[in-house]
Design a protein around this motif. Structure first.
Motif, PDB file in Angstrom:
ATOM      1  N   LYS A 166      51.225  -8.093  50.971  1.00  0.00           N
ATOM      2  CA  LYS A 166      52.670  -7.896  50.850  1.00  0.00           C
ATOM      3  C   LYS A 166      53.077  -7.671  49.388  1.00  0.00           C
ATOM      4  CE  LYS A 166      53.279 -11.640  53.556  1.00  0.00           C
ATOM      5  NZ  LYS A 166      53.958 -12.676  54.391  1.00  0.00           N
ATOM      6  N   GLN A 167      54.135  -8.325  48.921  1.00  0.00           N
ATOM      7  CA  GLN A 167      54.614  -8.092  47.562  1.00  0.00           C
ATOM      8  C   GLN A 167      53.772  -8.809  46.506  1.00  0.00           C
ATOM      9  OE1 GLN A 167      58.854  -8.632  47.042  1.00  0.00           O
ATOM     10  NE2 GLN A 167      59.342  -7.392  48.846  1.00  0.00           N
ATOM     11  N   SER A 168      52.688  -9.431  46.917  1.00  0.00           N
ATOM     12  CA  SER A 168      51.773 -10.051  45.954  1.00  0.00           C
ATOM     13  C   SER A 168      50.754  -9.066  45.409  1.00  0.00           C
ATOM     14  CB  SER A 168      51.065 -11.249  46.584  1.00  0.00           C
ATOM     15  OG  SER A 168      51.966 -12.323  46.749  1.00  0.00           O
ATOM     16  N   GLY A 169      50.854  -7.799  45.816  1.00  0.00           N
ATOM     17  CA  GLY A 169      50.044  -6.799  45.151  1.00  0.00           C
ATOM     18  C   GLY A 169      49.197  -5.951  46.068  1.00  0.00           C
ATOM     19  N   MET A 170      48.303  -5.180  45.434  1.00  0.00           N
ATOM     20  CA  MET A 170      47.342  -4.361  46.166  1.00  0.00           C
ATOM     21  C   MET A 170      46.103  -4.189  45.308  1.00  0.00           C
ATOM     22  SD  MET A 170      49.320  -0.723  46.015  1.00  0.00           S
ATOM     23  CE  MET A 170      49.968  -0.037  44.491  1.00  0.00           C
ATOM     24  N   GLY A 171      44.963  -4.132  45.996  1.00  0.00           N
ATOM     25  CA  GLY A 171      43.693  -4.110  45.295  1.00  0.00           C
ATOM     26  C   GLY A 171      43.204  -5.524  45.046  1.00  0.00           C
ATOM     27  N   ARG A 172      41.984  -5.638  44.571  1.00  0.00           N
ATOM     28  CA  ARG A 172      41.366  -6.942  44.323  1.00  0.00           C
ATOM     29  C   ARG A 172      40.706  -6.974  42.952  1.00  0.00           C
ATOM     30  NH1 ARG A 172      44.283  -7.742  47.741  1.00  0.00           N
ATOM     31  NH2 ARG A 172      44.047  -8.846  49.733  1.00  0.00           N
ATOM     32  N   GLU A 173      40.687  -8.164  42.377  1.00  0.00           N
ATOM     33  CA  GLU A 173      39.925  -8.420  41.160  1.00  0.00           C
ATOM     34  C   GLU A 173      38.890  -9.477  41.477  1.00  0.00           C
ATOM     35  OE1 GLU A 173      42.438  -9.237  37.836  1.00  0.00           O
ATOM     36  OE2 GLU A 173      43.464  -7.310  37.972  1.00  0.00           O
ATOM     37  N   GLY A 174      37.757  -9.429  40.803  1.00  0.00           N
ATOM     38  CA  GLY A 174      36.708 -10.404  41.042  1.00  0.00           C
ATOM     39  C   GLY A 174      35.652  -9.897  42.002  1.00  0.00           C
ATOM     40  N   GLY A 175      34.389 -10.268  41.731  1.00  0.00           N
ATOM     41  CA  GLY A 175      33.298  -9.860  42.591  1.00  0.00           C
ATOM     42  C   GLY A 175      33.072  -8.357  42.544  1.00  0.00           C
ATOM     43  N   GLU A 176      32.233  -7.867  43.442  1.00  0.00           N
ATOM     44  CA  GLU A 176      31.984  -6.435  43.509  1.00  0.00           C
ATOM     45  C   GLU A 176      33.254  -5.673  43.861  1.00  0.00           C
ATOM     46  OE1 GLU A 176      29.517  -3.810  46.572  1.00  0.00           O
ATOM     47  OE2 GLU A 176      28.185  -4.919  45.209  1.00  0.00           O
ATOM     48  N   GLU A 177      34.115  -6.300  44.695  1.00  0.00           N
ATOM     49  CA  GLU A 177      35.375  -5.649  45.059  1.00  0.00           C
ATOM     50  C   GLU A 177      36.244  -5.355  43.846  1.00  0.00           C
ATOM     51  OE1 GLU A 177      34.032  -7.845  48.736  1.00  0.00           O
ATOM     52  OE2 GLU A 177      34.020  -8.185  46.576  1.00  0.00           O
ATOM     53  N   GLY A 178      36.092  -6.160  42.793  1.00  0.00           N
ATOM     54  CA  GLY A 178      36.866  -5.933  41.582  1.00  0.00           C
ATOM     55  C   GLY A 178      36.465  -4.676  40.835  1.00  0.00           C
ATOM     56  N   LEU A 179      35.258  -4.169  41.088  1.00  0.00           N
ATOM     57  CA  LEU A 179      34.795  -2.955  40.431  1.00  0.00           C
ATOM     58  C   LEU A 179      35.288  -1.695  41.133  1.00  0.00           C
ATOM     59  CD1 LEU A 179      33.020  -1.517  38.332  1.00  0.00           C
ATOM     60  CD2 LEU A 179      31.039  -1.913  39.830  1.00  0.00           C
ATOM     61  N   TRP A 180      35.442  -1.752  42.439  1.00  0.00           N
ATOM     62  CA  TRP A 180      35.772  -0.553  43.213  1.00  0.00           C
ATOM     63  C   TRP A 180      36.994   0.197  42.707  1.00  0.00           C
ATOM     64  CZ3 TRP A 180      35.221  -3.158  48.696  1.00  0.00           C
ATOM     65  CH2 TRP A 180      33.873  -3.461  48.922  1.00  0.00           C
ATOM     66  N   PRO A 181      38.096  -0.470  42.305  1.00  0.00           N
ATOM     67  CA  PRO A 181      39.277   0.303  41.879  1.00  0.00           C
ATOM     68  C   PRO A 181      39.079   1.102  40.588  1.00  0.00           C
ATOM     69  CG  PRO A 181      39.881  -1.947  42.488  1.00  0.00           C
ATOM     70  CD  PRO A 181      38.402  -1.910  42.372  1.00  0.00           C
ATOM     71  N   TYR A 182      37.984   0.845  39.865  1.00  0.00           N
ATOM     72  CA  TYR A 182      37.709   1.575  38.628  1.00  0.00           C
ATOM     73  C   TYR A 182      36.773   2.758  38.861  1.00  0.00           C
ATOM     74  CZ  TYR A 182      39.839  -2.466  36.427  1.00  0.00           C
ATOM     75  OH  TYR A 182      40.729  -3.448  36.060  1.00  0.00           O
ATOM     76  N   LEU A 183      36.480   3.028  40.121  1.00  0.00           N
ATOM     77  CA  LEU A 183      35.531   4.075  40.477  1.00  0.00           C
ATOM     78  C   LEU A 183      36.157   5.081  41.431  1.00  0.00           C
ATOM     79  CD1 LEU A 183      32.464   1.766  41.206  1.00  0.00           C
ATOM     80  CD2 LEU A 183      32.828   3.120  39.132  1.00  0.00           C
ATOM     81  N   GLU A 184      35.683   6.309  41.349  1.00  0.00           N
ATOM     82  CA  GLU A 184      35.957   7.324  42.363  1.00  0.00           C
ATOM     83  C   GLU A 184      34.652   7.578  43.118  1.00  0.00           C
ATOM     84  OE1 GLU A 184      38.773   8.365  43.213  1.00  0.00           O
ATOM     85  OE2 GLU A 184      40.076   8.908  41.542  1.00  0.00           O
ATOM     86  N   THR A 185      34.758   7.824  44.412  1.00  0.00           N
ATOM     87  CA  THR A 185      33.582   8.105  45.232  1.00  0.00           C
ATOM     88  C   THR A 185      33.446   9.602  45.429  1.00  0.00           C
ATOM     89  OG1 THR A 185      33.754   6.003  46.409  1.00  0.00           O
ATOM     90  CG2 THR A 185      32.500   7.744  47.485  1.00  0.00           C
TER      91      THR A 185
END
Length: 490
Positions: free
Chosen positions: A459-478
């Motif tokens: 909800k309004q607490s955001g989108m995306g994740r930080e921490g763990g391998e999931e934290g790396l995904w938003p810095y990458l394009e596939t």
């Protein structure tokens, strides 16, 4: 000018393109210690022209520099050199935090030492992450799946935990191969200076790490740049929604770790005194200025009054004092406007019909500094402002529920969904209830934090994740590459 125990080589300059440069318009940021109300540091302030300079430097580093094409394992080795430098500066990071936001000196070394240690896991992804994978296709012989850096990143960090949050963004961006522009909060720029100095000392290529402390107007100019590829922001939901709207208008990638109004559900099997100890002591952590704070406590109506009395007893025993005092449990709020915000919500709670059980005043023995007593409201209506809006201070709302189903309903009756907890001796019950709460993190028996795991909100607490391998995904394009045969090398 920097606080005692903190040495910054060029506080009057910005770090852009591998050089320490004076701000184009000569701007300055003053940092006020919230315990003494005195100016303890001054740094450079970037303006719009400096933001354009930083974007150009980062763009050059991404488009033509070596970092994006450096093998990930080599990037990880360079990051470990940075970490070695930061480890030696943990005492400075701790002193900077206490001076800028009044964080407890007794907690600061552990907090910052832990934050530096956590960076090792990000650096290790250079060797452990699957940057390239191959598989057989249905219509082609070979499909190669490649993870490539997203591009130029802008990292915007808040003032409550400025080092750990900014360093996390910097290290994920760098291990992915992305140059980053650091825009720290104007209340807490010193940690970002230390990160920039560590990047310089570790020999990272020019433009890979840039630093532009700034006020809101210049920061808004930065996020509007068409030459940035991603914004990673931690802060308020209101600011996050504005930044996300700007990013959406030009398809700039973004991740948002925003506010919360997290609920703790107390089950009948959990002892009152234990619940009071957890809730009464948690709300004072970092003076309540934690996005994941358990600020709503939902309790069976039959146990409400007993729990209110027990929490009040805990709060009355909290030692309020100077952050440098080893015995202090609750220091000041970070700034005057934050104190005024908390006082406004306390007045709203009084007017809104909730019962002010304890607190709500500035401590009588503290005649200077932005202090407020730990505060408990009971019989709180979950639709009231104090239950629905993020206060960001040591204010706890106790909300009665008819039964467990009602408690789950109340917990979900929020625009936020960042954190939560179930206070119970039964792990299965904690799991079952957690699966029904619309929030990014749930813990059993307290505000549980596991920094190597995914963290973020619904909800309004955001989108995306930080921490763990999931934290790396938003810095990458596939990228998917479809081939008639297997390549000899990838």
């Amino acid at each position: 000018m920097t606080p005692q125990g903190v040495t910054i080589k060029h506080p009057d300059r910005l770090f852009i393109g591998g050089e320490w440069v004076a701000p184009a318009a000569g701007g300055t940021i003053e940092i006020v210690n919230p315990a003494s109300e005195e100016v303890v540091a001054r740094t450079a302030a970037a303006g719009p022209a400096d933001m354009d300079h930083a974007v150009a430097a980062a763009r050059q580093a991404f488009d033509h520099g070596p970092w994006p094409t450096t093998p990930p394992a080599e990037r990880g080795a360079a990051l470990n050199r940075m970490i070695d430098i930061l480890e030696a500066r943990v005492p400075e990071l701790a002193a900077a935090w206490t001076a800028q936001v009044g964080g407890l000196a007794s907690f600061a070394p552990m907090m910052h030492g832990g934050a530096v240690a956590q960076l090792r896991g990000i650096a290790a992804m250079g060797e452990s992450f699957a940057w390239v994978s191959q598989k057989k296709g249905q219509v082609v012989d070979t499909a190669v799946i490649v993870r490539e850096p997203v591009g130029v990143v802008v990292g915007i960090a808040p003032w409550n935990a400025p080092f750990g949050i900014m360093a996390n963004k910097v290290f994920y961006a760098l291990i992915a191969g992305c140059p980053i522009i650091m825009k720290p909060s104007p209340e807490t720029p010193l940690e970002a200076y230390i990160i920039a100095e560590a990047a310089e000392a570790a020999g990272l290529p020019a433009g890979t790490v840039n630093l532009v402390p700034a006020e809101r107007e210049a920061a808004d100019h930065l996020i509007h740049s068409p030459d940035i590829d991603k914004v990673t922001f931690t802060g308020s939901s209101a600011a996050g929604m504005h930044i996300a709207s700007v990013c959406g208008g030009k398809m700039t990638r973004c991740t948002m770790e925003l506010g919360g109004k997290s609920a703790a559900i107390i089950r009948d099997d959990f002892p009152i005194e234990a619940a009071a100890g957890i809730l009464g002591n948690t709300i004072t952590v970092m003076s309540g200025q934690v996005c994941a704070m358990l600020s709503r406590a939902i309790v069976p109506r039959a146990r409400h009054d007993e729990l209110a009395e027990a929490i009040a007893g805990v709060m009355k025993g909290i030692r309020i004092g100077a952050p440098e005092d080893a015995e202090t449990q609750l220091g000041p709020l970070a700034m005057k406007r934050q104190l005024e915000r908390v006082e406004m919500y306390i007045e709203e709670g009084r007017k809104g019909g909730a019962d002010l059980v304890t607190g709500g005043q500035r401590p009588a023995h503290m005649n200077k500094g932005y202090y407020i007593e730990p505060t408990l409201f009971a019989n709180v209506d979950n639709q009231s402002r104090i239950a629905q809006e993020e206060i960001f201070g040591p204010v706890l709302c106790l909300i009665p529920a008819e039964d467990e189903e009602d408690a789950i309903r109340i917990a979900n009756e929020s625009n936020f969904g960042l954190n939560g907890s179930v206070l119970t001796s039964d792990p299965q019950a904690a799991y079952d209830i957690s699966r029904r709460i619309r929030t990014g993190v749930m813990g059993q028996n307290g505000m549980r934090m596991e920094f190597g795991m995914p963290f973020g909100g619904f909800k309004q607490s955001g989108m995306g994740r930080e921490g763990g391998e999931e934290g790396l995904w938003p810095y990458l394009e596939t990228k998917t590459i479809l081939l008639d045969g297997a390549p000899a090398r990838v």
